[in-house]
Design a protein around this motif. Structure first.
Motif, PDB file in Angstrom:
ATOM      1  N   THR A  51       0.023  -0.325  -0.662  1.00 28.31           N
ATOM      2  CA  THR A  51       0.422   0.389   0.554  1.00 28.31           C
ATOM      3  C   THR A  51      -0.564   1.502   0.873  1.00 28.31           C
ATOM      4  OG1 THR A  51       2.756  -0.073   0.088  1.00 28.31           O
ATOM      5  CG2 THR A  51       2.282   1.716   1.635  1.00 28.31           C
ATOM      6  N   SER A  56      -0.575   0.919   5.370  1.00 23.97           N
ATOM      7  CA  SER A  56       0.305   0.064   6.167  1.00 23.97           C
ATOM      8  C   SER A  56       1.750   0.250   5.734  1.00 23.97           C
ATOM      9  CB  SER A  56      -0.106  -1.403   5.992  1.00 23.97           C
ATOM     10  OG  SER A  56       0.846  -2.263   6.573  1.00 23.97           O
ATOM     11  N   LEU A  57       2.644   0.139   6.713  1.00 27.09           N
ATOM     12  CA  LEU A  57       4.076   0.204   6.425  1.00 27.09           C
ATOM     13  C   LEU A  57       4.667  -1.174   6.138  1.00 27.09           C
ATOM     14  CD1 LEU A  57       5.297   2.784   9.104  1.00 27.09           C
ATOM     15  CD2 LEU A  57       5.000   3.150   6.651  1.00 27.09           C
TER      16      LEU A  57
END
Length: 201
Positions: A51, A56-57
């Motif tokens: 992550t 990025s989510l």
């Protein structure tokens, strides 16, 4: 080889620790509480680096889907509840095995990751991995099944070590990382859902 030996042995220490503590009534709740804390930390260990690297989510969202999708399925049909839990346990184990395989590759000669802090972190986090696997499977499927599940971790590690770094590129990528994220979420689900049923005191 000493590093590899420690990593292979570490998962076995989890069930041994479980056996010692679970034989004492006052320690049972401590073991259960430890599992409830250890699993989210293990998930963080698996998901956070990717992550952070990708900024990025998506991985946390995939973890969330792994937590809630089995719940939705179970609520849609009570008849599927026990089958769903067994499937999620198997799915969670597959993710842990895949992770162990990749760690085994990282232990291969010539790996840039083969340093003291990495080795210590991998070895230490495998103790709760072994404990969690035993904690999940033993009450439901018995000691032989739990022992086989725990043994799959060092076996996968040894296999990863054997195939070496040349296979690393084929096994790493977004698909593998997202699969591990989904499986990590599923592990949280099964620990907090089925674990509470199997470990009532």
């Amino acid at each position: 080889m000493l590093y590899l030996g420690a990593a292979l042995l570490a998962p076995v220490l989890g069930p041994a620790l479980y056996g010692v503590l679970h034989s004492r009534a006052e320690a049972v709740r401590v073991v259960d509480g430890f599992v409830y804390v250890a699993v989210p930390l293990l998930v963080l260990w698996q998901v956070a680096p990717y992550t952070w690297a990708e900024q990025s989510l998506v991985p946390p969202l995939i973890v969330g889907s792994g937590v809630f999708l089995p719940t939705i399925i179970e609520r849609a049909s009570h008849a599927l509840e026990s089958q769903t839990d067994n499937f999620v346990i198997l799915l969670s184990l597959s993710g842990l095995v895949l992770h162990a395989f990749l760690e085994g590759v990282a232990f291969s000669p010539g790996s840039d990751a083969l340093r003291g802090p990495f080795v210590a972190a991998v070895t230490l986090h495998r103790i709760p991995v072994g404990l969690v696997i035993w904690w999940l499977i033993s009450p439901r499927h018995g000691h032989p099944s739990a022992a086989a599940a725990v043994a799959s971790i060092p076996i996968a590690t040894a296999l990863g070590y054997a195939v070496g770094l040349e296979f690393l590129g084929e096994w790493q990528g977004q698909g593998v990382e997202l699969y591990q994220a989904f499986v990590a979420g599923s592990l949280i689900h099964v620990v907090f859902h089925q674990g509470r049923h199997d470990h009532r005191h």
